[in-house]
Design an enzyme around this catalytic site. Sequence first.
Site, mmCIF file in Angstrom:
data_model
loop_
_atom_site.group_PDB
_atom_site.id
_atom_site.type_symbol
_atom_site.label_atom_id
_atom_site.label_comp_id
_atom_site.label_asym_id
_atom_site.label_seq_id
_atom_site.Cartn_x
_atom_site.Cartn_y
_atom_site.Cartn_z
ATOM 1 C CG ASP A 16 -2.130 0.828 1.106
ATOM 2 O OD1 ASP A 16 -2.818 1.179 1.981
ATOM 3 O OD2 ASP A 16 -2.307 1.196 -0.029
HETATM 4 C C1 LIG Z 1 -3.438 -1.749 -6.488
HETATM 5 C C2 LIG Z 1 -2.499 -1.389 -4.887
HETATM 6 C C3 LIG Z 1 -1.505 -2.289 -5.039
HETATM 7 C C4 LIG Z 1 -2.347 0.067 -4.736
HETATM 8 C C5 LIG Z 1 -1.581 0.403 -3.475
HETATM 9 O O1 LIG Z 1 -1.252 1.532 -3.420
HETATM 10 P P1 LIG Z 1 -2.445 2.801 -3.282
HETATM 11 O O2 LIG Z 1 -2.837 3.137 -4.797
HETATM 12 O O3 LIG Z 1 -3.643 2.140 -2.374
HETATM 13 O O4 LIG Z 1 -1.778 4.225 -2.628
HETATM 14 P P2 LIG Z 1 -2.473 4.970 -1.725
HETATM 15 O O5 LIG Z 1 -2.674 4.020 -0.445
HETATM 16 O O6 LIG Z 1 -1.299 5.959 -1.410
HETATM 17 O O7 LIG Z 1 -3.483 5.485 -2.214
HETATM 18 MG MG LIG Z 2 -4.068 2.297 -0.329
#
Ligand SMILES: CC(C)CCOP(=O)(O)OP(=O)(O)O
Ligand SMILES: [Mg+2]
Length: 240
Positions: A16
Amino acid sequence: GLRREWLPRHVAVIMDGNSRWAKARSLPTSAGHEAGYKALREMLRLSCAWGIRVLTVFAFSSENWLRPKAEVDFLMMLFERILRENIGNFLRESIRVRIIGDSSKLPFALQKLAKEVEEMSRNNSRIELVVAVSYSGRGDIAQACQKISQKVKHGLLEPEEITESLIAQELETTSIEFPCPDLLIRTSGEARLSNFLLWQSAYSELFFTKTYWPDFGEADYVEALFSFQKRQRRFGQRIT
Ligand SMILES: CC(C)CCOP(=O)(O)OP(=O)(O)O
Ligand SMILES: [Mg+2]
């Protein structure tokens, strides 16, 4: 240093923070996902080198379908690229690849490629890479209930035979030998399970780090493993 005999056998990761990583650099979200791909390749390389038996990664949750169409399309193309660019490596390094999740929603080409990569790597035994795509922990439990109910309906199973271990066998988690993650890592500072391996992570050691996924490298992985080694896992019993 790390005591190799205390390493987790099954490591699961909720990758994430890609979008925030990109935003912090005034880059498009797609750049964050590309950087996330590099971090995944490094984590797989290290897991192989250290003798981890199963690495399960949350690449796309059932909720991620609600993201902007452009981002979803980009991710689906990226997953196809990842499989194509690494099939040689999977075979050379004897990495078994399994995809779990509701594949019916994936583009047909990706469904087909995933099946081929699973088939080609079926006998590989050095490490198992399980990629959760369009995966839902609750959906996993629901599909297990459906499969079990079908058996009861056809007289193949009595209700009292439905035990925890029988349910566990029907879950999508494919690693027969190590179905449950010993260590579950989530990056980017979020401290939630987000409908990942809900049943399987009942006794997993949880490790949360503020590091955004694209920045998660060897030092972060070692920190997570050190934390794992320092915890005494009691599985609910009292250790005198
Ligand atoms: C699709 C998944 C692996 C993406 C993980 O990062 P994210 O897009 O949720 O990023 P953010 O939590 O910073 O929005
Ligand atoms: Mg995310």
